[in-house]
Design an enzyme around this catalytic site. Structure first.
Site, short mmCIF file in Angstrom:
data_model
loop_
_atom_site.label_atom_id
_atom_site.label_comp_id
_atom_site.label_asym_id
_atom_site.label_seq_id
_atom_site.Cartn_x
_atom_site.Cartn_y
_atom_site.Cartn_z
N CYS A 1 0.85 -1.19 0.00
CA CYS A 1 0.00 0.00 0.00
C CYS A 1 0.89 1.24 0.00
CB CYS A 1 -0.93 0.02 1.22
SG CYS A 1 -1.79 1.59 1.41
N CYS B 1 0.49 3.53 3.09
CA CYS B 1 1.15 2.97 4.28
C CYS B 1 2.63 3.31 4.24
CB CYS B 1 0.96 1.45 4.33
SG CYS B 1 -0.63 0.87 4.94
N THR C 1 -9.36 6.78 -5.53
CA THR C 1 -8.43 6.02 -6.37
C THR C 1 -7.35 5.31 -5.56
OG1 THR C 1 -7.07 7.99 -6.72
CG2 THR C 1 -8.77 7.53 -8.37
N HIS D 1 -7.90 8.62 3.23
CA HIS D 1 -7.16 9.89 3.29
C HIS D 1 -8.13 11.04 3.15
CE1 HIS D 1 -7.40 8.44 -0.85
NE2 HIS D 1 -7.56 9.72 -1.19
N HIS E 1 -8.36 14.97 1.89
CA HIS E 1 -7.74 16.07 1.15
C HIS E 1 -7.98 17.36 1.92
CE1 HIS E 1 -7.59 13.81 -2.81
NE2 HIS E 1 -8.51 13.10 -2.17
P1 AMP Z 1 -8.53 10.00 -4.18
O1 AMP Z 1 -8.87 10.18 -5.65
O2 AMP Z 1 -9.49 10.68 -3.26
O3 AMP Z 1 -8.32 8.53 -3.84
O4 AMP Z 1 -7.16 10.74 -3.95
C1 AMP Z 1 -5.93 10.16 -4.19
C2 AMP Z 1 -4.94 11.27 -4.24
O5 AMP Z 1 -3.67 10.73 -4.00
C3 AMP Z 1 -4.88 12.02 -5.58
O6 AMP Z 1 -5.13 13.40 -5.38
C4 AMP Z 1 -3.45 11.75 -6.05
O7 AMP Z 1 -2.90 12.87 -6.71
C5 AMP Z 1 -2.73 11.44 -4.76
N1 AMP Z 1 -1.56 10.59 -4.86
C6 AMP Z 1 -1.46 9.40 -5.51
N2 AMP Z 1 -0.23 8.88 -5.35
C7 AMP Z 1 0.46 9.76 -4.56
C8 AMP Z 1 1.79 9.81 -4.05
N3 AMP Z 1 2.67 8.82 -4.29
N4 AMP Z 1 2.15 10.86 -3.29
C9 AMP Z 1 1.28 11.85 -3.04
N5 AMP Z 1 0.02 11.88 -3.50
C10 AMP Z 1 -0.38 10.85 -4.25
ZN ZN Z 2 -2.32 1.52 3.61
#
Ligand code: AMP
Ligand code: ZN
Length: 118
Positions: free
Chosen positions: A6, A9, A99, A104, A106
């Site tokens: 993950c 994680c 995604t 998490h 935002h």
């Molecule tokens: P969600 O669409 O709500 O699941 O948000 C996932 C967020 O994670 C998106 O805004 C991505 O730009 C962000 N994201 C994905 N991979 C990473 C990463 N390695 N570091 C920082 N942000 C990430």
């Molecule tokens: Zn996790």
């Protein structure tokens, strides 16, 4: 518990380096890799939860949820958006745009947010 493979994680627990904004023993906050606003960070429990429903299912999860909320004003102050205002969003499920399946939140701040209804 953390989940092997993950990405959040690994980011939240320092196994992969990232632009860390804030952390304590329960949560981490780091910059979103694809920012959608002038300020865009993610607040993430260090333990693995699939989504907000999973987070609310157990006492430990609810304690981690409380830790997220408790840290929000401090994170907003660190980012300098406490006075200008900000939005906290959780997407639950792919139908809502989730995604990454490690819960998490935002935190976004941008003058353009003022004109949006939600
Ligand atoms: P969600 O669409 O709500 O699941 O948000 C996932 C967020 O994670 C998106 O805004 C991505 O730009 C962000 N994201 C994905 N991979 C990473 C990463 N390695 N570091 C920082 N942000 C990430
Ligand atoms: Zn996790």
């Amino acid at each position: 518990m953390q989940k092997p493979d993950c990405i959040f994680c690994k980011l939240a627990n320092g196994e992969i380096s990232t632009a860390m904004v804030y952390e304590n023993d329960q949560i981490a906050c780091f910059k979103d890799a694809s920012p959608q606003a002038q300020t865009h960070v993610l607040i993430v429990p260090k333990q693995h939860y699939h989504d907000i429903e999973d987070l609310g299912r157990t006492a430990a999860g609810r304690d981690d949820a409380a830790a997220v909320l408790a840290a929000v004003p401090e994170i907003a102050a660190i980012l300098g958006v406490g006075d200008s205002g900000y939005r906290v969003i959780n997407n639950c499920g792919s139908g809502a745009g989730q995604t990454v399946f490690h819960v998490h939140f935002h935190l976004l701040s941008d003058p353009k947010l003022k004109d949006k209804l939600v």
